[in-house]
Design an enzyme around this catalytic site. Structure first.
Site, PDB file in Angstrom:
ATOM      1  N   ASP A   1      13.124 -38.856  37.333  1.00  0.00           N
ATOM      2  CA  ASP A   1      13.776 -37.863  38.222  1.00  0.00           C
ATOM      3  C   ASP A   1      12.667 -37.414  38.838  1.00  0.00           C
ATOM      4  OD1 ASP A   1      15.667 -35.987  38.885  1.00  0.00           O
ATOM      5  OD2 ASP A   1      14.510 -34.404  37.501  1.00  0.00           O
TER       6      ASP A   1
ATOM      7  N   ASP B   1      12.910 -33.639  41.163  1.00  0.00           N
ATOM      8  CA  ASP B   1      13.042 -32.396  41.079  1.00  0.00           C
ATOM      9  C   ASP B   1      12.860 -31.677  39.776  1.00  0.00           C
ATOM     10  OD1 ASP B   1      13.271 -31.893  43.845  1.00  0.00           O
ATOM     11  OD2 ASP B   1      15.189 -32.821  43.736  1.00  0.00           O
TER      12      ASP B   1
ATOM     13  N   ASP C   1      14.577 -33.426  33.496  1.00  0.00           N
ATOM     14  CA  ASP C   1      14.251 -32.032  33.045  1.00  0.00           C
ATOM     15  C   ASP C   1      15.620 -30.930  33.099  1.00  0.00           C
ATOM     16  OD1 ASP C   1      14.764 -32.158  36.012  1.00  0.00           O
ATOM     17  OD2 ASP C   1      14.530 -29.917  35.880  1.00  0.00           O
TER      18      ASP C   1
ATOM     19  N   GLU D   1      26.676 -30.661  48.304  1.00  0.00           N
ATOM     20  CA  GLU D   1      27.475 -30.276  47.202  1.00  0.00           C
ATOM     21  C   GLU D   1      27.511 -28.671  46.709  1.00  0.00           C
ATOM     22  OE1 GLU D   1      25.771 -32.780  47.391  1.00  0.00           O
ATOM     23  OE2 GLU D   1      27.006 -34.663  47.139  1.00  0.00           O
TER      24      GLU D   1
HETATM   25  C1  XBP Z   1      18.069 -32.427  42.249  1.00  0.00           C
HETATM   26  C2  XBP Z   1      18.925 -31.883  43.279  1.00  0.00           C
HETATM   27  C3  XBP Z   1      18.765 -31.649  44.455  1.00  0.00           C
HETATM   28  C4  XBP Z   1      17.884 -31.018  44.849  1.00  0.00           C
HETATM   29  C5  XBP Z   1      18.254 -30.664  46.365  1.00  0.00           C
HETATM   30  O1  XBP Z   1      18.585 -32.898  40.944  1.00  0.00           O
HETATM   31  O2  XBP Z   1      19.987 -31.191  42.431  1.00  0.00           O
HETATM   32  O3  XBP Z   1      20.264 -31.323  45.036  1.00  0.00           O
HETATM   33  O4  XBP Z   1      18.055 -29.714  44.433  1.00  0.00           O
HETATM   34  O5  XBP Z   1      18.154 -31.732  47.435  1.00  0.00           O
HETATM   35  P1  XBP Z   1      17.775 -33.671  40.017  1.00  0.00           P
HETATM   36  P2  XBP Z   1      18.740 -32.338  48.434  1.00  0.00           P
HETATM   37  O6  XBP Z   1      16.539 -33.302  39.751  1.00  0.00           O
HETATM   38  O7  XBP Z   1      18.686 -33.782  38.837  1.00  0.00           O
HETATM   39  O8  XBP Z   1      17.870 -35.140  40.919  1.00  0.00           O
HETATM   40  O9  XBP Z   1      19.111 -30.965  49.236  1.00  0.00           O
HETATM   41  O10 XBP Z   1      18.311 -33.109  49.314  1.00  0.00           O
HETATM   42  O11 XBP Z   1      20.662 -32.925  47.794  1.00  0.00           O
HETATM   43 MG    MG Z   2      15.782 -32.596  37.935  1.00  0.00          MG
END
Ligand code: XBP
Ligand code: MG
Length: 256
Positions: A11, A13, A185, A57
């Protein structure tokens, strides 16, 4: 006998880097201000909004749940798409300032895996341009090429917690889930990776520390470094090691 470990799927973020609070959140707020909206996501509110993955979303969820006063314009869907494009521009610009480092142990483990010939991939809900910007700012221009597949953003319609993005990555790699370990995470993240049948190593952060990580192989504060021991929060431990390296991963993989 169980096959040997073939690939690590990360993953982005919260896992590769702590991008949410000081990256995504800031970029959303910049896009809202540019558009003259009175929307502002403080650190605590953003934690609640992280319940929904995906920036478009998340904005819709904010309006539905937190702004009953807001009168949606007729072109609300288009407006969200435009806001999100502006947010992506701000986010990638922030990454170019290289203010957000990789989390402890991430680069070390990636390098170790590459040297050992393990295959690497990414499974994230964030926009592909954001992944490129983060990897370039932290690992250099070559960084993106370390990953054989980058599954990101709208490439699958159902974002995490759906397993689709991991299914997509496994399909591209022509691997079954039992050949890989996922790194996550968050609760939405582990629901996605476990939903795809993947063994999952979790490193928590301030936004996710209290999430439910049922099904995780192990939960740690970070992957750790030789001079920065990791703390095991849940699961069997790392067998006398003070940080997660490939030997630890092979042992976790074999014992699952
Ligand atoms: C990451 C997200 C993403 C980012 C924003 O989740 O939820 O939406 O916060 O990115 P994960 P975008 O780590 O579970 O993949 O604005 O490009 O959607
Ligand atoms: Mg994440």
């Amino acid at each position: 006998m169980k096959m040997s470990l073939q690939a690590l799927i990360f993953d982005v973020d919260g896992t590769l880097a702590d991008t949410e609070r000081d990256g995504h959140r800031v970029a959303f707020n910049q896009a809202f201000a540019d558009a003259g909206l009175d929307w502002h996501w403080d650190v605590a509110t953003y934690g609640k909004l992280l319940a929904v993955t995906g920036g478009k979303e998340r904005m819709k969820y904010y309006v539905e749940q937190f702004r009953p006063d807001y009168q949606k314009p007729a072109d609300f869907e288009e407006m969200v798409v435009a806001l999100h494009a502006a947010k992506t521009d701000h986010y990638t610009a922030l990454m170019q300032e290289a203010r957000i480092p990789l989390r402890p142990g991430v680069e070390r483990l990636l390098r170790e895996a590459r040297e050992a010939g393990l295959r690497l991939a990414i499974a994230t809900t964030t926009t592909p341009a954001n992944v490129s910007a983060l990897l370039a700012s932290t690992l250099g221009q070559e960084g993106e090429s370390w990953f054989e597949v980058i599954g990101a953003g709208d490439i699958v319609p159902a974002k995490k917690p759906a397993p689709d993005i991991y299914d997509y990555v496994l399909g591209q790699m022509k691997l079954g889930p039992s050949a890989c370990i996922a790194f996550e995470d968050s609760e939405n993240g582990i629901l996605s990776s476990r939903g795809a049948g993947l063994q999952t190593v979790v490193t928590v952060n301030d936004y996710t520390r209290d999430h439910d990580f049922t099904g995780a192989t192990i939960v740690l504060d970070t992957l750790g470094e030789p001079d920065l021991p990791s703390t095991v929060l849940q699961g069997g431990g790392i067998n006398g090691n003070t940080y997660v390296n490939l030997a630890v991963l092979h042992r976790l993989y074999a014992s699952a």
